[in-house]
Structure formats: structure tokens, C-alpha cells
Design a protein around this motif. Structure first.
Motif, short mmCIF file in Angstrom:
data_model
loop_
_atom_site.label_atom_id
_atom_site.label_comp_id
_atom_site.label_asym_id
_atom_site.label_seq_id
_atom_site.Cartn_x
_atom_site.Cartn_y
_atom_site.Cartn_z
N ASP A 17 2.29 16.00 -0.71
CA ASP A 17 1.89 17.40 -0.89
C ASP A 17 0.42 17.48 -1.30
N ASP A 18 -0.17 18.64 -1.12
CA ASP A 18 -1.60 18.82 -1.36
C ASP A 18 -2.01 18.51 -2.80
N GLU A 19 -1.14 18.75 -3.74
CA GLU A 19 -1.45 18.53 -5.15
C GLU A 19 -1.62 17.04 -5.48
N HIS A 20 -0.80 16.18 -4.86
CA HIS A 20 -0.79 14.76 -5.22
C HIS A 20 -1.43 13.84 -4.17
N PHE A 21 -1.65 14.33 -2.98
CA PHE A 21 -2.10 13.48 -1.88
C PHE A 21 -3.54 13.02 -2.07
N THR A 22 -3.76 11.75 -1.77
CA THR A 22 -5.11 11.20 -1.66
C THR A 22 -5.05 10.06 -0.64
N LYS A 23 -6.08 9.96 0.17
CA LYS A 23 -6.14 8.88 1.16
C LYS A 23 -6.28 7.53 0.49
N GLU A 24 -6.67 7.53 -0.77
CA GLU A 24 -6.90 6.28 -1.50
C GLU A 24 -5.62 5.65 -2.04
N ARG A 25 -4.48 6.33 -1.92
CA ARG A 25 -3.22 5.81 -2.46
C ARG A 25 -2.32 5.35 -1.32
N SER A 26 -2.09 4.05 -1.26
CA SER A 26 -1.17 3.49 -0.28
C SER A 26 0.24 3.47 -0.87
N MET A 27 1.21 3.52 0.01
CA MET A 27 2.60 3.61 -0.43
C MET A 27 3.34 2.31 -0.10
N ILE A 28 4.11 1.83 -1.08
CA ILE A 28 4.99 0.69 -0.88
C ILE A 28 6.40 1.21 -1.08
N TYR A 29 7.19 1.15 -0.03
CA TYR A 29 8.58 1.60 -0.10
C TYR A 29 9.47 0.36 -0.10
N ILE A 30 10.32 0.25 -1.09
CA ILE A 30 11.23 -0.89 -1.15
C ILE A 30 12.66 -0.40 -1.23
N GLU A 31 13.46 -0.90 -0.32
CA GLU A 31 14.90 -0.67 -0.38
C GLU A 31 15.50 -1.94 -0.96
N ALA A 43 11.26 -6.18 -6.70
CA ALA A 43 10.59 -4.98 -6.19
C ALA A 43 9.41 -4.63 -7.09
N ASP A 44 9.61 -4.66 -8.39
CA ASP A 44 8.52 -4.38 -9.33
C ASP A 44 7.41 -5.41 -9.21
N GLU A 45 7.77 -6.68 -9.07
CA GLU A 45 6.78 -7.75 -8.92
C GLU A 45 5.90 -7.52 -7.70
N CYS A 46 6.50 -7.08 -6.61
CA CYS A 46 5.75 -6.85 -5.38
C CYS A 46 4.69 -5.77 -5.59
N GLY A 47 5.08 -4.67 -6.23
CA GLY A 47 4.13 -3.60 -6.50
C GLY A 47 2.99 -4.04 -7.38
N VAL A 48 3.29 -4.78 -8.43
CA VAL A 48 2.27 -5.29 -9.35
C VAL A 48 1.35 -6.27 -8.63
N PHE A 59 -1.89 1.88 -5.37
CA PHE A 59 -0.60 1.68 -4.74
C PHE A 59 0.46 2.45 -5.50
N GLN A 60 1.36 3.05 -4.77
CA GLN A 60 2.49 3.73 -5.39
C GLN A 60 3.75 3.05 -4.88
N LEU A 61 4.55 2.53 -5.81
CA LEU A 61 5.81 1.89 -5.47
C LEU A 61 6.93 2.91 -5.53
N VAL A 62 7.68 3.03 -4.44
CA VAL A 62 8.83 3.92 -4.38
C VAL A 62 10.05 3.08 -4.04
N LYS A 63 11.00 3.02 -4.98
CA LYS A 63 12.20 2.19 -4.78
C LYS A 63 13.37 3.08 -4.40
N ASN A 64 14.03 2.71 -3.31
CA ASN A 64 15.22 3.42 -2.83
C ASN A 64 15.01 4.94 -2.79
N GLN A 82 -0.42 3.42 4.86
CA GLN A 82 -1.77 3.58 4.34
C GLN A 82 -1.81 4.65 3.26
N ASN A 83 -1.07 5.73 3.49
CA ASN A 83 -0.95 6.79 2.49
C ASN A 83 0.36 7.52 2.74
#
Length: 143
Positions: A17-31, A43-48, A59-64, A82-83
Motif C-alpha cells: 500500500d502507498d503508506e508502507h511501500f518503498t522500492k528499497e524494501r525487498s520481500m522474503i516470503y517463507i512457507e 526461516a528467521d535465520e534466512c531473513g537475518v 528486507f522484510q520477512l513474511v512467514k506463512n 524486489q519489492n
């Protein structure tokens, strides 16, 4: 008195969303499955690791999917974008690996870095670290 950590749920944020979005933040999604605590630890180790390895990116880690996704049995998959507004790319899948359980996880997270940098280079060529152009790769092969 409830045990520590109980009742505190991590707030879900819509990073696109416009409030939180930045091109500088990449996303890591882990299931990851909940079969064993090691899946969450990895999963936490990977993000760190990625944050420490590539400190010039956020980087933003999003689990499940913040707990909204019911993970598949034996799942440990790492996806990257990338974002928050770009497509995801599979970096690692442990679904068809194991037993033993240790085969579900990458032996070394360093193996993921070239793929992460390639994905970043597609849209942010000046931000990618440690990625050679095709011409540079050919020169290295000739040496």
C-alpha cells in the motif's frame, strides 16, 4: 499470568500500500511447516542472513503470509521479490527433500545470494552487489 509471548500477535502490514511501500524494501516470503520448531528458526535465520549479507537493502520477512497460509506438510520454501509490488521468484524448495529433515533447508544461505542479486539487478542494476554482467562473466571464464 500468561506465558511470555502469548497474546502478542505481530501486526500484519500491507507492504504494497502507498503508506508502507518503498522500492528499497525487498520481500522474503517463507512457507514453513509447524511440525518442528527448527522450521521457524531456519526461516528467521534466512531473513537475518540476507539483511547482514546485503546491508544496503531493506528486507522484510513474511512467514506463512502472516499466518493466513496453511503450510503444506514438510514445507520449507523461500520466495523473493524486489519489492512488495513485483512478482515472486522461488529461491529454494525443500518440499521434495528429506528425510533427513536437515535436507529441507539450504546448506548455506550464501548459495541464495547470487539469485537474489540477479533478481535485484533486473530492476535495480545499480543496487545489485556482486553480480557480473554477461560480458564480465565471459571475461572471467576466459581467464
Amino acid at each position: 499470568m500468561p506465558p511470555k509471548g502469548q497474546g502478542k500477535k505481530k501486526k500484519e502490514v500491507d507492504w504494497a500500500d502507498d503508506e508502507h511501500f518503498t522500492k528499497e524494501r525487498s520481500m522474503i516470503y517463507i512457507e514453513h511447516t509447524y511440525e518442528c520448531p527448527i522450521f521457524q528458526t531456519k526461516a528467521d535465520e534466512c531473513g537475518v542472513f540476507l539483511q547482514q549479507r546485503i546491508p544496503e537493502r531493506k528486507f522484510q520477512l513474511v512467514k506463512n503470509r502472516y499466518g493466513h497460509q496453511v503450510p503444506r506438510e514438510g514445507a520449507f520454501e523461500i520466495l523473493f521479490s524486489q519489492n512488495a509490488r513485483t512478482s515472486t521468484h522461488l529461491l529454494w524448495s525443500g518440499l521434495d527433500r528429506g528425510p533427513p529433515r536437515q535436507d529441507k533447508f539450504p546448506m548455506d544461505y550464501e548459495l541464495l545470494v547470487p539469485d537474489v542479486n540477479r533478481i535485484l539487478k533486473k530492476f535495480y542494476p545499480d543496487k545489485a552487489v556482486g553480480v557480473l554482467d554477461e560480458d564480465e562473466e565471459e571475461e572471467m571464464e576466459e581467464l
